[in-house]
Design a protein around this motif. Structure first.
Motif, PDB file in Angstrom:
ATOM      1  N   ILE A 133       0.911  -1.171   0.045  1.00 58.14           N
ATOM      2  CA  ILE A 133       0.070  -0.023   0.044  1.00 58.14           C
ATOM      3  C   ILE A 133       1.040   1.334   0.065  1.00 58.14           C
ATOM      4  N   PRO A 134       0.727   2.105  -0.891  1.00 55.63           N
ATOM      5  CA  PRO A 134       1.578   3.441  -1.123  1.00 55.63           C
ATOM      6  C   PRO A 134       1.309   4.131   0.219  1.00 55.63           C
ATOM      7  N   ASP A 135       2.510   5.008   0.690  1.00 61.04           N
ATOM      8  CA  ASP A 135       2.566   6.010   1.733  1.00 61.04           C
ATOM      9  C   ASP A 135       1.269   6.536   1.880  1.00 61.04           C
ATOM     10  N   GLU A 136       1.008   7.209   0.414  1.00 61.56           N
ATOM     11  CA  GLU A 136       0.025   8.239   0.411  1.00 61.56           C
ATOM     12  C   GLU A 136      -1.378   7.771   0.588  1.00 61.56           C
ATOM     13  N   VAL A 137      -1.657   6.620   0.126  1.00 59.48           N
ATOM     14  CA  VAL A 137      -2.843   6.064   0.204  1.00 59.48           C
ATOM     15  C   VAL A 137      -3.062   5.695   1.616  1.00 59.48           C
ATOM     16  N   LEU A 138      -2.092   5.010   2.349  1.00 57.40           N
ATOM     17  CA  LEU A 138      -2.328   4.600   3.856  1.00 57.40           C
ATOM     18  C   LEU A 138      -2.726   5.950   4.366  1.00 57.40           C
ATOM     19  N   ALA A 139      -1.951   6.964   4.068  1.00 57.11           N
ATOM     20  CA  ALA A 139      -2.224   8.300   4.819  1.00 57.11           C
ATOM     21  C   ALA A 139      -3.722   8.732   4.673  1.00 57.11           C
ATOM     22  N   ARG A 140      -4.282   8.615   3.296  1.00 55.68           N
ATOM     23  CA  ARG A 140      -5.595   9.133   3.244  1.00 55.68           C
ATOM     24  C   ARG A 140      -6.519   8.073   4.108  1.00 55.68           C
ATOM     25  N   ILE A 141      -6.515   6.939   4.010  1.00 55.26           N
ATOM     26  CA  ILE A 141      -7.195   6.016   4.897  1.00 55.26           C
ATOM     27  C   ILE A 141      -7.122   6.354   6.273  1.00 55.26           C
ATOM     28  N   LEU A 142      -5.917   6.449   7.042  1.00 53.13           N
ATOM     29  CA  LEU A 142      -5.800   6.747   8.282  1.00 53.13           C
ATOM     30  C   LEU A 142      -6.557   8.153   8.638  1.00 53.13           C
ATOM     31  N   LYS A 143      -6.290   8.957   7.739  1.00 54.66           N
ATOM     32  CA  LYS A 143      -7.004  10.401   7.716  1.00 54.66           C
ATOM     33  C   LYS A 143      -8.532  10.265   7.978  1.00 54.66           C
ATOM     34  N   ALA A 144      -9.142   9.404   7.147  1.00 56.75           N
ATOM     35  CA  ALA A 144     -10.359   9.197   7.063  1.00 56.75           C
ATOM     36  C   ALA A 144     -10.739   8.873   8.262  1.00 56.75           C
ATOM     37  N   GLY A 145     -10.211   7.743   8.846  1.00 53.67           N
ATOM     38  CA  GLY A 145     -10.377   7.265  10.265  1.00 53.67           C
ATOM     39  C   GLY A 145     -10.246   8.397  11.294  1.00 53.67           C
ATOM     40  N   HIS A 146      -9.403   9.265  11.184  1.00 49.08           N
ATOM     41  CA  HIS A 146      -9.024  10.499  12.191  1.00 49.08           C
ATOM     42  C   HIS A 146     -10.139  11.393  12.072  1.00 49.08           C
ATOM     43  N   HIS A 147     -11.075  11.609  10.878  1.00 52.31           N
ATOM     44  CA  HIS A 147     -12.017  12.410  10.769  1.00 52.31           C
ATOM     45  C   HIS A 147     -13.527  11.526  11.084  1.00 52.31           C
ATOM     46  N   ALA A 148     -13.557  10.663  11.848  1.00 48.22           N
ATOM     47  CA  ALA A 148     -14.791  10.043  12.349  1.00 48.22           C
ATOM     48  C   ALA A 148     -15.299  11.073  13.387  1.00 48.22           C
ATOM     49  N   PRO A 149     -16.485  10.776  13.640  1.00 45.32           N
ATOM     50  CA  PRO A 149     -17.162  11.618  14.660  1.00 45.32           C
ATOM     51  C   PRO A 149     -16.864  10.917  16.177  1.00 45.32           C
TER      52      PRO A 149
END
Length: 216
Positions: A30-46
């Protein structure tokens, strides 16, 4: 900011095509930039009280994965004994994790002490921080699917195995161990539905109007 019809339809497509992936992982990283997007999505959960109680432990080393795999195998044997003899044989035929096959593991935790003992929204239901962390997991799951990355939640493992292997402090709650990676294909239906383990419930039987006793 309004959502367009195309964007709306894309979201529903991701939701309906999300799967709990246990196999069919391929070795592509998984490319670093893709993983960063996924984790950022998690971090933007309610999160209740905006406490953001989650942490994400990334696991890539084979030694770590092997230790977790052994923990899963012991827990799976233990779990099998809880089913009837007929169900036990079927249960044991399922592949229920991809710890070694998935390029990446993510352990998601919850710090229940983050931002102090009194948090808006937890004064009556203190478990809301745990539910908030699960929302982060759902965001990660949907973001992974939008990136065409498979994700599987490994729940058949004892917390003490994860705690010892990943050096997680005693005051931190362990919520999930996730396996992520690109896959050769996504199934049309959840595997347990396909195998006939359980049917999908009829949503019309799950909706109530005003009172539990009144079906919508």
């Amino acid at each position: 900011m309004n959502i367009t019809d195309v964007e709306r339809d894309a979201l529903y497509k991701v939701i309906y095509s999300r799967r709990d992936v246990r196999k069919d992982f391929i070795s592509k990283a998984i490319p670093d930039e893709v993983l960063a997007r996924i984790l950022k999505a998690g971090h933007h959960a309610p999160s209740v009280g905006f406490m953001q109680p989650w942490d994400f432990i990334l696991v890539t080393e084979e030694e770590t994965k092997n230790a977790l795999k052994k923990g899963y195998e012991l827990a799976s044997v233990e779990s099998a004994q809880k089913f009837s003899e007929e169900k036990r044989e079927e249960y044991q035929s399922f592949k229920l994790e991809g710890i070694l096959e998935a390029p990446l593991g993510i352990c998601v935790t919850c710090d229940r002490e983050r931002n102090g003992p009194v948090v808006i929204g937890r004064t009556i239901k203190p478990e809301m921080d745990l539910y908030s962390t699960v929302c982060a997991i759902q965001n990660i799951w949907l973001a992974a699917r939008a990136e065409n990355i498979g994700l599987g939640w490994v729940s058949i493992i004892h917390d003490d195995v994860l705690r010892e292997t990943l050096d997680i402090p005693d005051n931190i709650e362990i919520i999930a161990y996730l396996c992520l990676g690109y896959v050769s294909n996504f199934k049309d239906k959840p595997e347990l539905e396909t195998f006939g383990w359980l049917p999908r419930e009829n949503i019309s039987q799950l909706i109530h109007k005003e009172k539990w006793s009144k079906k919508a």
